[in-house]
Design a protein around this motif. Structure first.
Motif, PDB file in Angstrom:
ATOM      1  N   ASP A  21       0.778  -1.084  -0.019  1.00 50.65           N
ATOM      2  CA  ASP A  21      -0.091  -0.060   0.086  1.00 50.65           C
ATOM      3  C   ASP A  21       0.813   1.281  -0.152  1.00 50.65           C
ATOM      4  N   LEU A  22       2.198   1.271  -0.254  1.00 50.57           N
ATOM      5  CA  LEU A  22       2.767   2.266  -0.361  1.00 50.57           C
ATOM      6  C   LEU A  22       2.905   3.076  -1.932  1.00 50.57           C
ATOM      7  N   LEU A  23       2.809   2.466  -2.816  1.00 48.46           N
ATOM      8  CA  LEU A  23       2.884   2.952  -4.263  1.00 48.46           C
ATOM      9  C   LEU A  23       1.468   2.839  -4.893  1.00 48.46           C
ATOM     10  N   LEU A  24       0.972   3.847  -5.596  1.00 45.73           N
ATOM     11  CA  LEU A  24      -0.053   3.768  -6.204  1.00 45.73           C
ATOM     12  C   LEU A  24       0.168   4.086  -7.692  1.00 45.73           C
ATOM     13  N   TYR A  25      -0.603   3.185  -8.503  1.00 47.44           N
ATOM     14  CA  TYR A  25      -0.313   3.411  -9.846  1.00 47.44           C
ATOM     15  C   TYR A  25      -1.739   3.935 -10.443  1.00 47.44           C
ATOM     16  N   SER A  26      -1.479   4.755 -11.430  1.00 51.93           N
ATOM     17  CA  SER A  26      -3.023   5.550 -11.976  1.00 51.93           C
ATOM     18  C   SER A  26      -2.552   5.544 -13.604  1.00 51.93           C
ATOM     19  N   ALA A  27      -3.547   5.076 -14.518  1.00 53.48           N
ATOM     20  CA  ALA A  27      -3.502   5.324 -15.712  1.00 53.48           C
ATOM     21  C   ALA A  27      -4.572   6.223 -16.259  1.00 53.48           C
ATOM     22  N   SER A  28      -4.311   6.800 -17.190  1.00 57.67           N
ATOM     23  CA  SER A  28      -5.262   8.017 -18.014  1.00 57.67           C
ATOM     24  C   SER A  28      -5.370   7.908 -19.374  1.00 57.67           C
ATOM     25  N   LYS A  29      -6.463   8.515 -19.578  1.00 55.52           N
ATOM     26  CA  LYS A  29      -6.684   8.771 -21.388  1.00 55.52           C
ATOM     27  C   LYS A  29      -5.816   9.651 -21.914  1.00 55.52           C
ATOM     28  N   ASP A  30      -4.879  10.217 -21.050  1.00 56.17           N
ATOM     29  CA  ASP A  30      -3.733  11.016 -21.696  1.00 56.17           C
ATOM     30  C   ASP A  30      -2.481  10.355 -21.833  1.00 56.17           C
ATOM     31  N   ALA A  88       4.613   6.616 -20.672  1.00 55.80           N
ATOM     32  CA  ALA A  88       3.694   6.875 -21.710  1.00 55.80           C
ATOM     33  C   ALA A  88       3.782   5.755 -22.864  1.00 55.80           C
ATOM     34  N   GLN A  89       2.661   5.371 -23.451  1.00 54.98           N
ATOM     35  CA  GLN A  89       2.400   4.604 -24.620  1.00 54.98           C
ATOM     36  C   GLN A  89       2.414   5.545 -25.847  1.00 54.98           C
ATOM     37  N   GLY A  90       2.538   4.846 -27.152  1.00 53.80           N
ATOM     38  CA  GLY A  90       2.575   5.627 -28.468  1.00 53.80           C
ATOM     39  C   GLY A  90       1.710   6.271 -28.804  1.00 53.80           C
ATOM     40  N   ALA A  91       0.346   5.620 -28.778  1.00 52.17           N
ATOM     41  CA  ALA A  91      -0.764   6.506 -29.274  1.00 52.17           C
ATOM     42  C   ALA A  91      -2.054   6.014 -28.610  1.00 52.17           C
ATOM     43  N   GLY A  92      -2.740   7.067 -28.390  1.00 54.79           N
ATOM     44  CA  GLY A  92      -4.208   6.578 -27.775  1.00 54.79           C
ATOM     45  C   GLY A  92      -4.016   6.539 -26.364  1.00 54.79           C
ATOM     46  N   GLY A  93      -5.186   6.850 -25.498  1.00 56.12           N
ATOM     47  CA  GLY A  93      -5.486   6.832 -24.178  1.00 56.12           C
ATOM     48  C   GLY A  93      -5.042   5.416 -23.613  1.00 56.12           C
ATOM     49  N   VAL A 142      -3.420  -1.840 -21.142  1.00 52.71           N
ATOM     50  CA  VAL A 142      -4.091  -1.973 -22.428  1.00 52.71           C
ATOM     51  C   VAL A 142      -4.908  -0.734 -22.645  1.00 52.71           C
ATOM     52  N   GLY A 143      -5.095  -0.579 -24.167  1.00 50.18           N
ATOM     53  CA  GLY A 143      -5.724   1.018 -24.364  1.00 50.18           C
ATOM     54  C   GLY A 143      -6.016   1.043 -25.777  1.00 50.18           C
ATOM     55  N   GLN A 144      -5.934   2.245 -26.115  1.00 50.29           N
ATOM     56  CA  GLN A 144      -6.189   2.571 -27.565  1.00 50.29           C
ATOM     57  C   GLN A 144      -5.428   2.027 -28.726  1.00 50.29           C
ATOM     58  N   GLU A 145      -3.918   1.711 -28.192  1.00 53.07           N
ATOM     59  CA  GLU A 145      -2.938   1.329 -28.848  1.00 53.07           C
ATOM     60  C   GLU A 145      -3.026   0.121 -29.236  1.00 53.07           C
TER      61      GLU A 145
END
Length: 637
Positions: free
Chosen positions: A486-495, A513-518, A539-542
């Motif tokens: 519980d010491l590290l939090l990971y957050s993913a975004s549409k950005d 950062a991924q190459g393309a898409g959120g 996973v995402g729009q890539e």
């Protein structure tokens, strides 16, 4: 479903929680009365009414099913689908296999099949397209699958029913089957001459105008009943063929007011006419009563409009399907008997799923139907309903075992008692635009939330106070994950990024950062190293499954999938990862060799959420089709 290799021995669909109850008459009983046949997305399900583990699935449609009919003898079922591939499939229910695939309807983007209906002896099948895209109405011979007759209609057929054979002037049956259809222009009576095609006669109702929703013939086939959106049903005389060969006019006999919310289902059984109302009522009428129709309520105030009524005369039972996707069983012989709930289902997109830590029996789901439910995986029943008014839609979910935490569209986080469903507390103004992601700490002392505008916040559960406000993302936070300590939090975004936060220092440690898409979702995967390094899966729009080592800037592996993926989760032992996306397929991968282990086909629309049970024996997937699927995961010894 593809064969499984590596750490998996096999994956099989154990149970489908899903019923497309909003379709007109999408539920039937087989002659024994012990099994029901109904629609679930793009699948026809044969299920026991008493044993939740007894299910069979008839798959063959590529788009959601738009209509279903089961022959009176229970031998055949016909189902039509929406979309460009306007197929009708005829199923052999005894063999549970596809008998015919009828492909003569026009394949258009907004087309599909509006009606399927077997004749009383199951010799013929009527199919109609969704006009004006598809104007065809066809009758098929079920002995060979060939077309018997075909006409074009400019308006969509909303419902149809067969009624034995045309009678002559002395009311003796001829060789011509008869049926009736309803559309925006009213009711139309049809005479089928298998050698010369179809002839029709409009049903005259004087100046009365109605929108017809369902039709049925009386047992003697001399009367026609037609339900309407105004909450009444019309009684019409069925015409005879006169001595000169012409049909006599079909005329309105009377109109009977039944309920509010419209009449959505009619079912005739002997002398009894059962009428399903939009107000959740089922009303019984004696069709032999010549002076008028006296009602008797056999069910009322059920959940949603009664869209399906199926009768088993031998057992004296009925199955009822509602627009809110609940299936009931009703004992017709017991006076004032309350219908028994056979199964509850979501009736809109299911956006989130969550297991409680260490408990593989119960899980929670949240849906666009504005409900949050806790399910018992042993019998797939609903243990708890959680809901609040005027909150918008539930967007995110976390389940502790004793409480269900829900992020709502109105920007609040609400907690519910997992046993009673009552609201325990709410945190106001958590995120403007809605709480799009939640993660509960392993010690259950704090709750992390993500918002539609990119903020990440940490809340202490005991006091419900804000303890951290982390701002770095420029767009919606789609997914959150916490390290085991519980010491590290990971957050993913549409950005296009995911960030690792140090919660003690309240600062960003690293961003990828991924190459393309959120990014649509992330999951943590323990790496088999002495340092206990954590991999991140995204996973995402890539359109890839991406493996990240937090010590490296670039991904360590990219697995192309071909379609946008919306959710990802890893088994607790770290051997298997599951992903789901817009192509409605759940894929399982080996985390060591990145190999595809299985492709699980069951959903008929996008897969929105996934989670393994804590013991890794089951995987739950939820979809935009409103279905919750439970998959058994078998591993090698």
């Amino acid at each position: 479903m593809a064969a499984a290799h590596g750490p998996l021995a096999s994956v099989e669909l154990e149970h489908a929680i899903g019923f497309t109850g909003g379709l007109a008459q999408s539920l039937y009983l087989l002659p024994s009365g012990e099994h029901a046949v109904y629609v679930s997305g793009a699948c026809v399900v044969i299920a026991s009414l008493s044993d939740p583990h007894d299910q069979a699935f008839l798959r063959g449609h590529t788009e959601p099913i738009s209509c279903l009919h089961v022959s009176a003898d229970g031998r055949l079922a016909a189902s039509g689908q929406r979309g460009r591939i306007a197929d009708v499939i005829v199923w052999d229910l005894a063999q549970r296999r596809e008998l015919y695939r009828l492909q003569e309807h026009d394949a258009l983007l907004d087309g599909g099949i509006s009606t399927v209906s077997f004749s009383d002896d199951a010799r013929f099948l009527l199919t109609t397209g969704i006009a004006p895209e598809d104007k065809k109405m066809m009758v098929w011979d079920m002995t060979n699958g060939y077309i018997v007759a075909s006409v074009e209609r400019s308006v969509a057929t909303t419902c149809a029913a067969w009624g034995g054979r045309v009678k002559d002037v002395k009311r003796r049956p001829t060789t011509h089957p008869q049926f009736v259809t309803a559309d925006a222009d009213g009711l139309k009576y049809w005479d089928l001459d298998p050698m010369n095609g179809l002839t029709s006669e409009p049903c005259l109702t004087s100046n009365q105008k109605r929108v017809y929703t369902c039709v049925a013939f009386s047992t003697e086939e001399d009367l026609l009943f037609a339900g309407t959106l105004t909450g009444d049903f019309c009684v019409l005389n069925v015409p005879r063929r006169l001595s000169n060969g012409e049909l006599e006019r079909i005329n309105l006999r009377l109109t009977v007011l039944v309920c509010s919310g419209g009449v959505h289902a009619l079912r005739v059984s002997g002398r009894n006419l059962y009428v399903g109302g939009g107000d959740g009522s089922v009303t019984l009428y004696d069709t032999d009563y010549d002076e008028g129709y006296k009602p008797r309520k056999v069910a009322e105030a059920l959940s949603g409009a009664i869209a399906s009524i199926a009768i088993c005369a031998e057992r004296g039972t009925a199955a009822l399907g509602t627009s809110t996707a609940v299936i009931y069983e009703l004992d017709l012989a017991a006076a004032r008997a309350r219908p028994r709930i056979v199964s509850e289902n979501h009736c809109a997109r299911v956006v989130a799923v969550s297991y409680a830590p260490g408990d593989s029996v119960r899980f929670a789901t949240a849906s666009d139907d504005l409900s949050v439910r806790v399910w018992n995986a042993s019998d797939y029943s609903v243990e708890t309903h959680c809901s609040s008014r005027n909150c918008g839609r539930p967007l995110s979910l976390a389940f502790s075992g004793t409480a269900v935490f829900v992020g709502w569209e109105d920007g609040k986080i609400r907690a519910y008692d997992a046993d009673e469903g009552v609201e325990l507390w709410a945190i106001d103004n958590c995120h403007k635009g809605g709480v799009s992601a939640l993660a509960l700490s392993h010690n259950q002392r704090f709750l992390c939330s993500g918002g539609m505008r990119g903020e990440v916040r940490v809340w202490e559960l005991k006091t419900r106070t804000l303890v951290s406000h982390l701002v770095q993302h420029d767009d919606q936070v789609t997914s959150l994950a916490l390290s085991d300590d519980d010491l590290l939090l990971y957050s993913a975004s549409k950005d296009k990024t995911f960030i690792c936060w140090d919660l003690r220092l309240e600062k960003r440690l690293v961003s990828h950062a991924q190459g393309a898409g959120g990014m649509n979702a992330i999951a943590l995967l323990p790496a088999p190293t002495p340092e206990k390094q954590v991999y991140v899966l995204s996973v995402g729009q890539e359109r890839k499954l991406t493996y990240w080592d937090m010590r490296q800037t670039d991904p360590i592996n990219l697995v192309p999938i071909g379609r946008e993926q919306l959710c990802v989760c890893a088994s607790s032992n770290g051997n298997v990862v599951a992903v789901g996306g817009v192509d409605a397929i759940v894929r399982l991968y080996d985390t060591l060799e990145y190999a595809l282990l299985a492709e699980c086909v069951g959903h008929s629309d996008a897969v929105l959420a996934l989670m393994f049970s804590p013991d890794d024996r089951q995987l739950v997937s939820t979809g935009a089709d409103g279905c919750v699927l439970i998959w058994n995961v078998y591993t090698h010894a």
